[in-house]
Design a protein around this motif. Structure first.
Motif, PDB file in Angstrom:
ATOM      1  N   LYS A 226     -13.461 -37.705 -13.043  1.00  0.00           N
ATOM      2  CA  LYS A 226     -13.156 -36.903 -14.244  1.00  0.00           C
ATOM      3  C   LYS A 226     -12.707 -35.351 -13.454  1.00  0.00           C
ATOM      4  N   THR A 227     -11.885 -35.572 -12.534  1.00  0.00           N
ATOM      5  CA  THR A 227     -11.575 -34.110 -11.780  1.00  0.00           C
ATOM      6  C   THR A 227     -10.581 -33.381 -12.675  1.00  0.00           C
ATOM      7  N   TYR A 228     -10.016 -33.793 -13.345  1.00  0.00           N
ATOM      8  CA  TYR A 228      -8.911 -32.838 -14.430  1.00  0.00           C
ATOM      9  C   TYR A 228      -9.333 -33.626 -15.934  1.00  0.00           C
ATOM     10  N   ALA A 229      -9.588 -32.463 -16.731  1.00  0.00           N
ATOM     11  CA  ALA A 229      -9.924 -32.892 -18.048  1.00  0.00           C
ATOM     12  C   ALA A 229      -8.801 -33.554 -18.454  1.00  0.00           C
ATOM     13  N   GLY A 230      -9.203 -34.483 -19.485  1.00  0.00           N
ATOM     14  CA  GLY A 230      -8.300 -35.176 -20.186  1.00  0.00           C
ATOM     15  C   GLY A 230      -7.788 -36.530 -19.560  1.00  0.00           C
ATOM     16  N   ILE A 231      -8.080 -36.687 -18.209  1.00  0.00           N
ATOM     17  CA  ILE A 231      -7.485 -38.195 -17.465  1.00  0.00           C
ATOM     18  C   ILE A 231      -8.560 -38.464 -16.753  1.00  0.00           C
ATOM     19  N   ASP A 232      -8.862 -39.792 -17.226  1.00  0.00           N
ATOM     20  CA  ASP A 232      -9.663 -40.758 -16.570  1.00  0.00           C
ATOM     21  C   ASP A 232      -9.197 -41.380 -15.474  1.00  0.00           C
ATOM     22  N   HIS A 233      -9.431 -41.213 -14.127  1.00  0.00           N
ATOM     23  CA  HIS A 233      -9.013 -41.889 -12.966  1.00  0.00           C
ATOM     24  C   HIS A 233     -10.187 -42.678 -12.369  1.00  0.00           C
ATOM     25  N   TYR A 234      -9.761 -43.972 -11.789  1.00  0.00           N
ATOM     26  CA  TYR A 234     -10.416 -44.704 -11.153  1.00  0.00           C
ATOM     27  C   TYR A 234      -9.883 -44.784  -9.700  1.00  0.00           C
ATOM     28  N   VAL A 235     -10.937 -44.843  -8.817  1.00  0.00           N
ATOM     29  CA  VAL A 235     -10.805 -44.740  -7.259  1.00  0.00           C
ATOM     30  C   VAL A 235     -10.624 -45.912  -6.528  1.00  0.00           C
ATOM     31  N   LEU A 236      -9.929 -46.401  -5.712  1.00  0.00           N
ATOM     32  CA  LEU A 236      -9.724 -47.480  -5.278  1.00  0.00           C
ATOM     33  C   LEU A 236     -10.457 -47.413  -3.700  1.00  0.00           C
ATOM     34  N   ASP A 237     -11.393 -48.211  -3.590  1.00  0.00           N
ATOM     35  CA  ASP A 237     -12.336 -48.094  -2.503  1.00  0.00           C
ATOM     36  C   ASP A 237     -11.958 -48.465  -1.108  1.00  0.00           C
ATOM     37  N   MET A 238     -11.480 -47.458  -0.375  1.00  0.00           N
ATOM     38  CA  MET A 238     -10.979 -47.717   1.091  1.00  0.00           C
ATOM     39  C   MET A 238     -12.132 -48.245   1.896  1.00  0.00           C
ATOM     40  N   GLU A 239     -13.156 -48.579   1.553  1.00  0.00           N
ATOM     41  CA  GLU A 239     -14.368 -49.102   2.334  1.00  0.00           C
ATOM     42  C   GLU A 239     -14.262 -50.790   2.429  1.00  0.00           C
ATOM     43  N   ILE A 240     -13.280 -51.349   1.284  1.00  0.00           N
ATOM     44  CA  ILE A 240     -12.945 -52.726   1.350  1.00  0.00           C
ATOM     45  C   ILE A 240     -12.052 -52.777   2.197  1.00  0.00           C
ATOM     46  N   PRO A 241     -11.878 -53.879   3.278  1.00  0.00           N
ATOM     47  CA  PRO A 241     -10.690 -54.132   4.247  1.00  0.00           C
ATOM     48  C   PRO A 241      -9.500 -54.572   3.455  1.00  0.00           C
ATOM     49  N   GLU A 242      -9.598 -55.104   2.421  1.00  0.00           N
ATOM     50  CA  GLU A 242      -8.096 -55.543   1.818  1.00  0.00           C
ATOM     51  C   GLU A 242      -7.647 -54.449   1.337  1.00  0.00           C
ATOM     52  N   VAL A 243      -8.275 -53.555   0.548  1.00  0.00           N
ATOM     53  CA  VAL A 243      -7.749 -52.030   0.039  1.00  0.00           C
ATOM     54  C   VAL A 243      -7.282 -51.491   1.286  1.00  0.00           C
ATOM     55  N   ALA A 244      -8.023 -51.113   2.036  1.00  0.00           N
ATOM     56  CA  ALA A 244      -7.290 -50.105   3.300  1.00  0.00           C
ATOM     57  C   ALA A 244      -6.223 -50.904   3.870  1.00  0.00           C
ATOM     58  N   ASN A 245      -6.401 -52.252   4.005  1.00  0.00           N
ATOM     59  CA  ASN A 245      -5.106 -52.829   4.765  1.00  0.00           C
ATOM     60  C   ASN A 245      -3.831 -53.008   4.004  1.00  0.00           C
ATOM     61  N   PHE A 246      -3.947 -52.718   2.828  1.00  0.00           N
ATOM     62  CA  PHE A 246      -2.741 -52.689   1.831  1.00  0.00           C
ATOM     63  C   PHE A 246      -2.203 -51.396   1.842  1.00  0.00           C
TER      64      PHE A 246
END
Length: 401
Positions: A226-246
């Protein structure tokens, strides 16, 4: 006694012919001894009209080539009359004159950039529209377009990496495949740069085309950003090798697909907000990911600058796990969107590549332009109207003399 006759004439008839021949011979010999080059100069000067002396011009340039005159055998009545026109200034001379004129303080900024969201110059835009838009920004004193090419988990161009990993090739948008090539080409023709903006970084919202996939594969960090009011964001986990590799593959693919891009830029969405649940310090792991991504991108295309527009180093590390001073980035621009801390943020900006302000802070533009320690200024149109934001530059600072 006969009358005396008057002498009528010169009396030449009484001069012996032999004497006349001697005089003529001497005259002819004297004439042939005159310096012929001086005589020719005298005769030429007598024939040519006088010209006005012009002051010397430096540097001396070769005259512009003239249009050759065609030779024809047509009778005089068929030869068209030649109309004399006023000589045109040499393009080289005009360019030198323009360059020699003093630059304004605004023009001395290394980067005078404006952000364009990934949807603002792509949706159904023709080549003509895109090229005209580039020239518009140039006329407003902008020399760098920072255009969105990624955001909310997908690319704004056709991506083989996206297709292979996620099953579709781009964000949902009616863009023409060559839109970014046209943008880069026209910008370079106008002496401008294009920086690829990776909007939202590693964050997505529920409208992302990969949201459901990310949930099912457990790619997200627990909790809501909730860094910015009114917008809910979800953070991709860069610790997951598949995500980081993407992400690493996307970075490499982009700079290879668009080898003449001048820079890529990530922002504060490359970070984990401190408000996420749990007391997990992800700083070191985020640093490792960014350094690997940058290294692979630079290996694929060393000429592309890897830039960042983020919070000052204290706030970035303290609240976003973004220890970007150890990321090996090429340039950093400090966000000063929080106007209450503007002067403190400027102290940081002077140490780095420049500053980013929003369209709500344009009244500060004159102050930034006059500050020679601020090397670059980036404009963020929070209103979503970049053309209007760019047009206001002239209101707050002269863009030319």
């Amino acid at each position: 006694m006969p009358s005396k006759k008057e002498n009528s004439g010169c009396g030449c008839s009484s001069i012996p012919i032999s004497f006349i021949l001697v005089v003529l011979g001497i005259g002819y010999w004297g004439f042939t001894q005159i310096d012929r080059s001086k005589l020719n100069q005298f005769l030429t000067a007598a024939q040519e009209p006088a010209t006005t002396t012009q002051p010397p011009i430096a540097p001396v340039l070769a005259p512009a080539p003239r249009q050759p005159v065609a030779v024809t055998n047509a009778p005089p009545s068929k030869i068209p009359a030649v109309r004399l026109t006023k000589p045109q200034a040499s393009p080289v001379s005009a360019t030198l004159k323009k360059r020699s004129s003093p630059q304004t303080l605004w023009e001395r900024k290394a980067i005078r950039g404006i952000y364009l969201s990934r949807y603002q110059a792509t949706n159904n835009a023709s080549e003509k529209m895109i090229r005209e838009r580039v020239r518009y920004y140039r006329d407003q004193g902008i020399n760098t377009i920072i255009h969105g090419v990624w955001g909310n988990g997908c690319t704004m161009y056709n991506s083989d990496v996206m297709q292979q990993i996620l099953g579709y090739k781009s964000c949902p948008n009616q863009f023409q495949d060559q839109w970014l090539n046209w943008l880069i080409d026209e910008a370079h023709k106008q002496g401008m740069q294009v920086h690829a903006y990776f909007e939202k970084g590693i964050k997505i919202d529920k409208n992302s085309p990969i949201f459901d996939l990310a949930i099912s594969k457990r790619w997200l960090v627990p909790g809501v950003d909730k860094t910015y009011a009114g917008i809910d964001h979800y953070v991709l986990d860069m610790e997951i090798p598949e995500v980081a590799n993407f992400f690493r593959k996307i970075a490499v693919e982009f700079v290879q697909k668009y080898p003449t891009i001048d820079a890529v830029q990530w922002d504060d969405y490359l970070g984990y907000h401190a408000g996420l649940p749990g007391k997990v310090d992800r700083t070191d792991r985020l640093t490792k990911f960014v350094r690997q991504m940058r290294a692979e991108m630079k290996k694929a295309n060393p000429s592309v600058s890897f830039d960042l527009c983020h919070h000052n180093p204290y706030w970035g590390k303290r609240y976003f796990a973004a220890d970007w001073q150890n990321w090996n980035v090429d340039r950093v621009f400090i966000q000063t969107y929080n106007d209450a801390n503007f002067n403190q943020e400027l102290d940081y900006a002077k140490q780095y590549a420049g500053v980013a302000i929003s369209d709500q802070q344009l009244y500060r533009l004159k102050e930034l332009v006059n500050n020679t320690k601020i090397k670059s200024v980036l404009l963020f149109p929070s209103s979503g109207k970049p053309e209007e934001t760019a047009a206001l530059v002239k209101k707050f600072t002269p863009i030319s003399n």
